[in-house]
Design an enzyme around this catalytic site. Structure first.
Site, mmCIF file in Angstrom:
data_model
loop_
_atom_site.group_PDB
_atom_site.id
_atom_site.type_symbol
_atom_site.label_atom_id
_atom_site.label_comp_id
_atom_site.label_asym_id
_atom_site.label_seq_id
_atom_site.Cartn_x
_atom_site.Cartn_y
_atom_site.Cartn_z
ATOM 1 N N TYR A 1 -2.079 -1.247 10.347
ATOM 2 C CA TYR A 1 -1.966 -1.382 8.859
ATOM 3 C C TYR A 1 -0.558 -0.739 8.323
ATOM 4 O O TYR A 1 0.049 -1.423 7.251
ATOM 5 C CB TYR A 1 -3.241 -0.549 8.224
ATOM 6 C CG TYR A 1 -3.249 -0.816 6.803
ATOM 7 C CD1 TYR A 1 -3.984 -1.870 6.280
ATOM 8 C CD2 TYR A 1 -2.816 0.005 5.970
ATOM 9 C CE1 TYR A 1 -4.467 -1.982 4.914
ATOM 10 C CE2 TYR A 1 -3.186 -0.122 4.581
ATOM 11 C CZ TYR A 1 -3.778 -1.011 3.924
ATOM 12 O OH TYR A 1 -4.064 -1.183 2.693
ATOM 13 N N SER B 1 0.790 -1.347 -0.278
ATOM 14 C CA SER B 1 -0.109 -0.122 -0.086
ATOM 15 C C SER B 1 0.985 1.080 -0.126
ATOM 16 O O SER B 1 2.205 1.123 0.244
ATOM 17 C CB SER B 1 -0.808 -0.068 1.195
ATOM 18 O OG SER B 1 -1.240 1.278 1.527
HETATM 19 N N1 LIG Z 1 -8.738 -0.190 -1.393
HETATM 20 C C1 LIG Z 1 -7.632 0.502 -1.148
HETATM 21 O O1 LIG Z 1 -7.890 1.647 -0.953
HETATM 22 C C2 LIG Z 1 -6.238 0.036 -0.962
HETATM 23 C C3 LIG Z 1 -5.214 0.536 -1.068
HETATM 24 C C4 LIG Z 1 -3.942 0.253 -0.857
HETATM 25 C C5 LIG Z 1 -3.759 -1.257 -0.783
HETATM 26 N N2 LIG Z 1 -4.953 -1.991 -0.554
HETATM 27 C C6 LIG Z 1 -4.478 -3.429 -0.471
HETATM 28 O O2 LIG Z 1 -4.937 -4.016 -1.487
HETATM 29 C C7 LIG Z 1 -5.450 -5.593 -1.208
HETATM 30 C C8 LIG Z 1 -6.625 -5.815 -1.464
HETATM 31 O O3 LIG Z 1 -7.503 -4.921 -1.098
HETATM 32 P P1 LIG Z 1 -8.965 -4.435 -1.594
HETATM 33 O O4 LIG Z 1 -9.407 -3.013 -1.330
HETATM 34 O O5 LIG Z 1 -9.417 -5.286 -2.901
HETATM 35 O O6 LIG Z 1 -10.051 -5.151 -0.481
HETATM 36 P P2 LIG Z 1 -11.227 -6.161 -0.558
HETATM 37 O O7 LIG Z 1 -11.690 -5.787 0.888
HETATM 38 O O8 LIG Z 1 -12.219 -5.615 -1.808
HETATM 39 O O9 LIG Z 1 -10.816 -7.490 -1.008
HETATM 40 C C9 LIG Z 1 -9.817 -8.145 -0.069
HETATM 41 C C10 LIG Z 1 -10.126 -9.779 -0.111
HETATM 42 O O10 LIG Z 1 -9.149 -10.282 0.796
HETATM 43 C C11 LIG Z 1 -9.952 -11.330 1.144
HETATM 44 N N3 LIG Z 1 -9.312 -11.777 2.480
HETATM 45 C C12 LIG Z 1 -9.247 -11.141 3.879
HETATM 46 N N4 LIG Z 1 -8.440 -11.730 4.699
HETATM 47 C C13 LIG Z 1 -8.206 -12.807 3.929
HETATM 48 C C14 LIG Z 1 -7.556 -13.840 4.539
HETATM 49 N N5 LIG Z 1 -7.122 -14.282 5.761
HETATM 50 N N6 LIG Z 1 -7.318 -15.255 3.620
HETATM 51 C C15 LIG Z 1 -7.812 -15.063 2.577
HETATM 52 N N7 LIG Z 1 -8.402 -13.945 1.721
HETATM 53 C C16 LIG Z 1 -8.637 -12.970 2.633
HETATM 54 C C17 LIG Z 1 -11.480 -10.986 1.491
HETATM 55 O O11 LIG Z 1 -12.119 -12.023 1.489
HETATM 56 C C18 LIG Z 1 -11.481 -10.194 0.347
HETATM 57 O O12 LIG Z 1 -12.059 -10.975 -0.691
HETATM 58 C C19 LIG Z 1 -5.146 -5.444 0.381
HETATM 59 O O13 LIG Z 1 -3.844 -6.029 0.550
HETATM 60 C C20 LIG Z 1 -5.404 -3.969 0.563
HETATM 61 O O14 LIG Z 1 -4.530 -3.816 1.944
HETATM 62 C C21 LIG Z 1 -5.857 -1.378 -0.792
#
Ligand SMILES: NC(=O)c1ccc[n+]([C@@H]2O[C@H](COP(=O)([O-])OP(=O)(O)OC[C@H]3O[C@@H](n4cnc5c(N)ncnc54)[C@H](O)[C@@H]3O)[C@@H](O)[C@H]2O)c1
Length: 270
Positions: A151, A138
């Site tokens: 986080y 991130s």
């Molecule tokens: N959305 C944002 O603004 C953002 C910004 C920077 C980084 N990220 C990172 O991107 C990645 C994806 O995030 P997103 O925004 O698509 O989130 P999201 O909530 O849409 O998807 C996350 C997925 O991870 C799965 N998950 C969570 N814990 C798990 C586990 N223990 N085992 C297996 N699956 C698990 C959930 O079921 C979900 O399907 C994450 O690592 C997040 O930290 C997101």
């Protein structure tokens, strides 16, 4: 990378950025396994793209081993493993106020899951002289997310582990990229594609998936889907005290304009 017929695993692939990557890689001809805690959503997406789905809790090393073994048995050796699963719980009060359980969950999902995947796959990748890891961190892993110390700390650790992988195994023919997005309209922050319209600081998951493909194709270690993050990183490196002062001003602005230092609407401030 020519994605045609490549075997790809995406953890957290049932939602948000992971699901967009699954669709993107599949569209480029890859055979993709959607791995997630949410098996119904994972299977639904796998059916749409002609891939496979496996239930996997990434905090469990035996689940990751079973995932790698299952995919290899069904589709062949894994070419690209995307450690994308993640979560954001925020903190109820001061910077150390999140529970130990929340800290350990962040550590296990954001760091140990990446270690488990590397441990499961490195020996065979080194033997083949090829393989690729995309570890999703991130912008908070390069900067900081106000309101979520666990986080921010664990995403920093994720960036560091990806660096160790790249340094240790670049000469073994193994590629590593670390994806560091800023705000992305996904369920993680309760936002959807429509919210991203007209807000350059808030990208869609599809945009981030495309940036990831471009980064892999350019063999780029640090993939910044939001280029402005690179500018903030320079400011922080050049003058950490000035950067901290800017972050403190941003916190005050968030509390004034958003009513709290809530993460969901931060994209409106940056
Ligand atoms: N959305 C944002 O603004 C953002 C910004 C920077 C980084 N990220 C990172 O991107 C990645 C994806 O995030 P997103 O925004 O698509 O989130 P999201 O909530 O849409 O998807 C996350 C997925 O991870 C799965 N998950 C969570 N814990 C798990 C586990 N223990 N085992 C297996 N699956 C698990 C959930 O079921 C979900 O399907 C994450 O690592 C997040 O930290 C997101």
């Amino acid at each position: 990378m020519d994605f045609q017929d490549k075997v790809v695993v995406v953890t957290g692939g049932a939602s948000g950025i992971g699901a967009a990557m699954v669709r993107k890689f599949s569209g480029l001809g890859a055979r993709v396994c959607v791995a997630d805690l949410n098996m119904d959503a994972a299977q639904g997406l796998a059916d749409q793209v002609g891939g496979m789905a496996m239930r996997c809790d990434v905090t469990s090393e035996s689940d990751i081993v079973a995932l790698c073994d299952g995919v290899t048995a069904t589709m062949g050796p894994i070419d690209l493993f995307v450690s994308n699963a993640g979560l954001g719980r925020g903190q109820p009060g001061h910077a150390a106020s999140a529970s130990n359980e929340t800290w350990m969950l962040n550590w296990n999902v954001h760091v140990m899951a990446h270690v488990y995947a590397a441990r499961a796959l490195l020996p065979q990748m080194i033997e083949r002289g090829s393989g690729y890891f995309v570890n999703v961190a991130s912008a908070a892993g390069l900067l900081n997310q106000i309101g979520d110390a666990a986080y921010s700390a664990t995403k920093h650790a994720a960036v560091s582990f990806a660096e160790s992988l790249a340094i240790s195994h670049g000469n073994d023919g193994i590629g590593v990229s670390v994806l560091c997005p800023q705000y992305v309209a996904t369920p993680l922050i309760d936002l959807a594609d429509d919210d991203a319209a007209g807000h350059p600081s808030l990208m869609t998951a599809d945009d981030v998936a495309q940036a990831t493909v471009d980064g892999i194709n350019n063999k780029q270690f640090r993939i910044l889907s939001h280029p402005v993050v690179g500018e903030y990183v320079k400011v922080r490196a050049n003058d950490p005290d000035a950067w901290l002062e800017g972050m403190r001003r941003l916190k005050i602005k968030a509390e004034r304009e958003l009513g709290q230092a809530g993460i969901k609407d931060f994209y409106k401030l940056v």
